[in-house]
Design a protein around this motif. Structure first.
Motif, PDB file in Angstrom:
ATOM      1  N   ILE A 293      53.269  -5.114 -30.018  1.00  0.00           N
ATOM      2  CA  ILE A 293      54.479  -5.939 -30.122  1.00  0.00           C
ATOM      3  C   ILE A 293      55.679  -5.171 -29.574  1.00  0.00           C
ATOM      4  O   ILE A 293      56.485  -5.705 -28.808  1.00  0.00           O
ATOM      5  N   THR A 294      55.779  -3.890 -29.962  1.00  0.00           N
ATOM      6  CA  THR A 294      56.865  -3.045 -29.456  1.00  0.00           C
ATOM      7  C   THR A 294      56.793  -2.928 -27.933  1.00  0.00           C
ATOM      8  O   THR A 294      57.805  -3.027 -27.230  1.00  0.00           O
ATOM      9  N   THR A 295      55.578  -2.719 -27.428  1.00  0.00           N
ATOM     10  CA  THR A 295      55.396  -2.599 -25.979  1.00  0.00           C
ATOM     11  C   THR A 295      55.807  -3.882 -25.269  1.00  0.00           C
ATOM     12  O   THR A 295      56.492  -3.843 -24.236  1.00  0.00           O
ATOM     13  N   LEU A 296      55.401  -5.042 -25.823  1.00  0.00           N
ATOM     14  CA  LEU A 296      55.739  -6.316 -25.204  1.00  0.00           C
ATOM     15  C   LEU A 296      57.251  -6.542 -25.180  1.00  0.00           C
ATOM     16  O   LEU A 296      57.808  -7.005 -24.171  1.00  0.00           O
ATOM     17  N   LEU A 297      57.918  -6.217 -26.277  1.00  0.00           N
ATOM     18  CA  LEU A 297      59.371  -6.398 -26.338  1.00  0.00           C
ATOM     19  C   LEU A 297      60.080  -5.529 -25.300  1.00  0.00           C
ATOM     20  O   LEU A 297      61.047  -5.960 -24.661  1.00  0.00           O
ATOM     21  N   VAL A 298      59.574  -4.305 -25.130  1.00  0.00           N
ATOM     22  CA  VAL A 298      60.172  -3.422 -24.125  1.00  0.00           C
ATOM     23  C   VAL A 298      59.932  -3.979 -22.729  1.00  0.00           C
ATOM     24  O   VAL A 298      60.817  -3.946 -21.859  1.00  0.00           O
ATOM     25  N   LEU A 299      58.726  -4.511 -22.474  1.00  0.00           N
ATOM     26  CA  LEU A 299      58.425  -5.099 -21.171  1.00  0.00           C
ATOM     27  C   LEU A 299      59.333  -6.297 -20.881  1.00  0.00           C
ATOM     28  O   LEU A 299      59.819  -6.473 -19.761  1.00  0.00           O
ATOM     29  N   ILE A 300      59.544  -7.110 -21.897  1.00  0.00           N
ATOM     30  CA  ILE A 300      60.426  -8.273 -21.728  1.00  0.00           C
ATOM     31  C   ILE A 300      61.852  -7.828 -21.427  1.00  0.00           C
ATOM     32  O   ILE A 300      62.523  -8.377 -20.539  1.00  0.00           O
ATOM     33  N   LEU A 301      62.308  -6.822 -22.182  1.00  0.00           N
ATOM     34  CA  LEU A 301      63.666  -6.314 -21.972  1.00  0.00           C
ATOM     35  C   LEU A 301      63.819  -5.751 -20.570  1.00  0.00           C
ATOM     36  O   LEU A 301      64.845  -5.965 -19.899  1.00  0.00           O
ATOM     37  N   GLU A 302      62.786  -5.031 -20.107  1.00  0.00           N
ATOM     38  CA  GLU A 302      62.844  -4.410 -18.787  1.00  0.00           C
ATOM     39  C   GLU A 302      62.789  -5.452 -17.664  1.00  0.00           C
ATOM     40  O   GLU A 302      63.328  -5.228 -16.566  1.00  0.00           O
ATOM     41  N   ARG A 303      62.168  -6.592 -17.927  1.00  0.00           N
ATOM     42  CA  ARG A 303      62.005  -7.631 -16.913  1.00  0.00           C
ATOM     43  C   ARG A 303      62.917  -8.836 -17.178  1.00  0.00           C
ATOM     44  O   ARG A 303      62.599  -9.954 -16.759  1.00  0.00           O
ATOM     45  N   THR A 304      64.032  -8.613 -17.826  1.00  0.00           N
ATOM     46  CA  THR A 304      64.950  -9.713 -18.148  1.00  0.00           C
ATOM     47  C   THR A 304      65.431 -10.427 -16.896  1.00  0.00           C
ATOM     48  O   THR A 304      65.487 -11.661 -16.833  1.00  0.00           O
ATOM     49  N   GLN A 305      65.821  -9.673 -15.858  1.00  0.00           N
ATOM     50  CA  GLN A 305      66.294 -10.290 -14.614  1.00  0.00           C
ATOM     51  C   GLN A 305      65.200 -11.134 -13.959  1.00  0.00           C
ATOM     52  O   GLN A 305      65.462 -12.223 -13.439  1.00  0.00           O
ATOM     53  N   MET A 306      63.973 -10.640 -13.981  1.00  0.00           N
ATOM     54  CA  MET A 306      62.864 -11.397 -13.409  1.00  0.00           C
ATOM     55  C   MET A 306      62.669 -12.710 -14.162  1.00  0.00           C
ATOM     56  O   MET A 306      62.398 -13.759 -13.551  1.00  0.00           O
ATOM     57  N   ILE A 307      62.796 -12.644 -15.496  1.00  0.00           N
ATOM     58  CA  ILE A 307      62.678 -13.857 -16.307  1.00  0.00           C
ATOM     59  C   ILE A 307      63.748 -14.872 -15.910  1.00  0.00           C
ATOM     60  O   ILE A 307      63.481 -16.074 -15.773  1.00  0.00           O
ATOM     61  N   GLY A 308      64.988 -14.376 -15.708  1.00  0.00           N
ATOM     62  CA  GLY A 308      66.073 -15.264 -15.300  1.00  0.00           C
ATOM     63  C   GLY A 308      65.805 -15.914 -13.954  1.00  0.00           C
ATOM     64  O   GLY A 308      66.044 -17.114 -13.766  1.00  0.00           O
ATOM     65  N   VAL A 309      65.293 -15.136 -13.014  1.00  0.00           N
ATOM     66  CA  VAL A 309      64.995 -15.671 -11.682  1.00  0.00           C
ATOM     67  C   VAL A 309      63.903 -16.732 -11.761  1.00  0.00           C
ATOM     68  O   VAL A 309      64.005 -17.808 -11.134  1.00  0.00           O
ATOM     69  N   LEU A 310      62.850 -16.452 -12.510  1.00  0.00           N
ATOM     70  CA  LEU A 310      61.752 -17.407 -12.652  1.00  0.00           C
ATOM     71  C   LEU A 310      62.227 -18.702 -13.303  1.00  0.00           C
ATOM     72  O   LEU A 310      61.815 -19.803 -12.896  1.00  0.00           O
ATOM     73  N   LYS A 311      63.107 -18.578 -14.301  1.00  0.00           N
ATOM     74  CA  LYS A 311      63.649 -19.782 -14.939  1.00  0.00           C
ATOM     75  C   LYS A 311      64.509 -20.562 -13.963  1.00  0.00           C
ATOM     76  O   LYS A 311      64.481 -21.802 -13.928  1.00  0.00           O
ATOM     77  N   ALA A 312      65.296 -19.829 -13.163  1.00  0.00           N
ATOM     78  CA  ALA A 312      66.159 -20.491 -12.180  1.00  0.00           C
ATOM     79  C   ALA A 312      65.341 -21.222 -11.125  1.00  0.00           C
ATOM     80  O   ALA A 312      65.769 -22.256 -10.580  1.00  0.00           O
ATOM     81  N   LEU A 313      64.139 -20.707 -10.846  1.00  0.00           N
ATOM     82  CA  LEU A 313      63.266 -21.341  -9.850  1.00  0.00           C
ATOM     83  C   LEU A 313      62.437 -22.475 -10.444  1.00  0.00           C
ATOM     84  O   LEU A 313      61.646 -23.101  -9.720  1.00  0.00           O
ATOM     85  N   GLY A 314      62.597 -22.695 -11.739  1.00  0.00           N
ATOM     86  CA  GLY A 314      61.936 -23.856 -12.348  1.00  0.00           C
ATOM     87  C   GLY A 314      60.777 -23.545 -13.274  1.00  0.00           C
ATOM     88  O   GLY A 314      60.144 -24.477 -13.789  1.00  0.00           O
TER      89      GLY A 314
END
Length: 411
Positions: A293-314
């Motif tokens: 869980i800790t590892t996943l949260l860190v991965l999400i935090l590190e890839r926040t910009q990627m998440i934003g881009v993917l959401k922006a692309l639909g």
């Protein structure tokens, strides 16, 4: 094409993935999974192994189910004889799962030497005796052969041999008496042909194995009279059910008792291993899950910009969550791989090279026994993988809370 799996593979194969801020945390997560699997494999393999070894040792001396006269005799000596003219002997055909039945009798005696003496229980066995377990226990000499004429061969324990200074080939006298009124005990000479060591001192210190016909002669029994019948089954987990079936099939003057009742304290003690193993498994899975869980949260935090881009692309939230769950699955699989390599390697080394000894006075075995079965190995790996993945579903919800605009500007 699976879009989420494609993105996850690109993240994993990215060189910066291994040198990022999250790299040490990822390694800790993998290590937690690996250590958890190692501990669980060792706990299950040694727990089952110890249970199996102790069961085999007790069964070697008593069978799985013992058929005796229905009386109040609680001693180790056969009192009232049983006729071998029974429907269930020499083959118990009416019940499935019974592999063997053998006739035995026991009698108290005193081994006498020039310097010492020792009380023993001489167990008489015949040509139908199953020597499978004692072949493993044999440390010197050979097993007795009672298939021909009556002979004076005897098998004694290593404990008694050391205590009385015996070795293979030695002869000794044993004193027997049928009742306290006999002023002169009967003396019988035996020749040691083999020495065994089961590691179960409670039994080793008193049992010797000789020809059944000697016990019959000492007790003035007929050739078709014995002290008890020992029944062996193919599945120990069904011992209570099989004992009930045997009890219903034998005559009313006979009783059938499983060894789990005769040695109740021993078998209650080994049941504790199951509880301990279950606790260890639960703790290891929880620890591994928390680390992931800790590892996943860190991965999400590190890839926040990627998440934003993917959401922006639909991309929707579940699609992005699947990307990180695929990523986490890879890490869990990597931890399982290393854990199995290390755990199974240690278990195989213990099984074949006996690296870790145990105190036989406490555990009834001289080294940590190992029971390996692919069923529990596969089940443990699949269960750990699913449990860890389910625990990651909740923290992955945080992805749905991330705003695309804020995420793209996140630095």
């Amino acid at each position: 094409m699976n879009f989420e799996l494609f993105i996850a593979k690109r993240i994993i194969s990215n060189k910066t993935y291994k040198s990022s801020v999250s790299a040490p945390i990822i390694k800790i997560g993998i290590a937690a999974i690996a250590i958890g699997i190692v501990v669980m494999l060792i706990a299950i393999a040694t727990g089952f192994g110890l249970q199996e070894k102790i069961r085999d040792k007790v069964a070697a001396f008593n069978g799985h189910i013992e058929i005796t006269n229905y009386d109040t005799n609680a001693s180790d000596e056969s009192q009232v004889p049983i006729s071998t003219d029974q429907e269930f002997y020499p083959e118990f055909k009416s019940i499935e799962g019974i592999t063997h039945i053998q006739a035995t009798a026991t009698k108290f005696g005193v081994i006498r030497t020039e310097e010492d003496f020792e009380g023993v229980v001489v167990k008489g066995v015949g040509a139908d005796y199953n020597w499978k377990y004692f072949e493993e226990f044999l440390v010197d000499g050979r097993l007795p052969d009672f298939s021909g004429k009556r002979n004076e061969e005897i098998l004694i324990s290593n404990y008694l041999a050391k205590r009385l200074g015996f070795k293979v080939g030695d002869k000794f006298q044993t004193l027997f008496t049928n009742n306290l009124a006999e002023l002169r005990p009967r003396i019988m000479a035996f020749t040691i042909v083999g020495i065994y060591n089961s590691g179960f001192q409670e039994l080793d210190e008193k049992f010797c194995i000789a020809d059944l016909r000697h016990i019959q002669r000492l007790n003035k029994w007929e050739p078709d009279q014995v002290g008890s019948f020992e029944v062996f089954i193919d599945d120990f987990s069904e011992i209570d059910e099989k004992a009930d079936e045997v009890f219903r099939e034998i005559p009313s003057m006979l009783n059938a008792r499983p060894i789990t009742q005769k040695y109740y304290i021993v078998f209650e003690w080994i049941k504790i291993f199951d509880s301990n193993t279950n606790i260890i498994i639960a703790i290891m899975i929880i620890v591994a899950g928390i680390n992931m869980i800790t590892t996943l949260l860190v991965l999400i935090l590190e890839r926040t910009q990627m998440i934003g881009v993917l959401k922006a692309l639909g991309s929707n939230n579940w699609s992005i969550r699947k990307v990180f769950l695929y990523n986490a699955s890879y890490l869990i699989g990597l931890g399982l791989l290393w854990g199995n390599l290390i755990g199974l390697g240690l278990l195989l080394a213990q099984k074949y090279f006996k690296l870790f000894p145990l105190n036989p006075d406490t555990y009834y075995v001289s080294e940590a026994p190992v029971y390996l079965n692919w069923d529990y190995v596969v089940l443990l790996n699949v269960g750990t993988f699913i449990a860890c993945l389910l625990m990651l579903l909740v923290p992955s919800i945080i992805i749905s809370k991330i705003s695309p605009v804020k995420a793209i500007r996140f630095d």
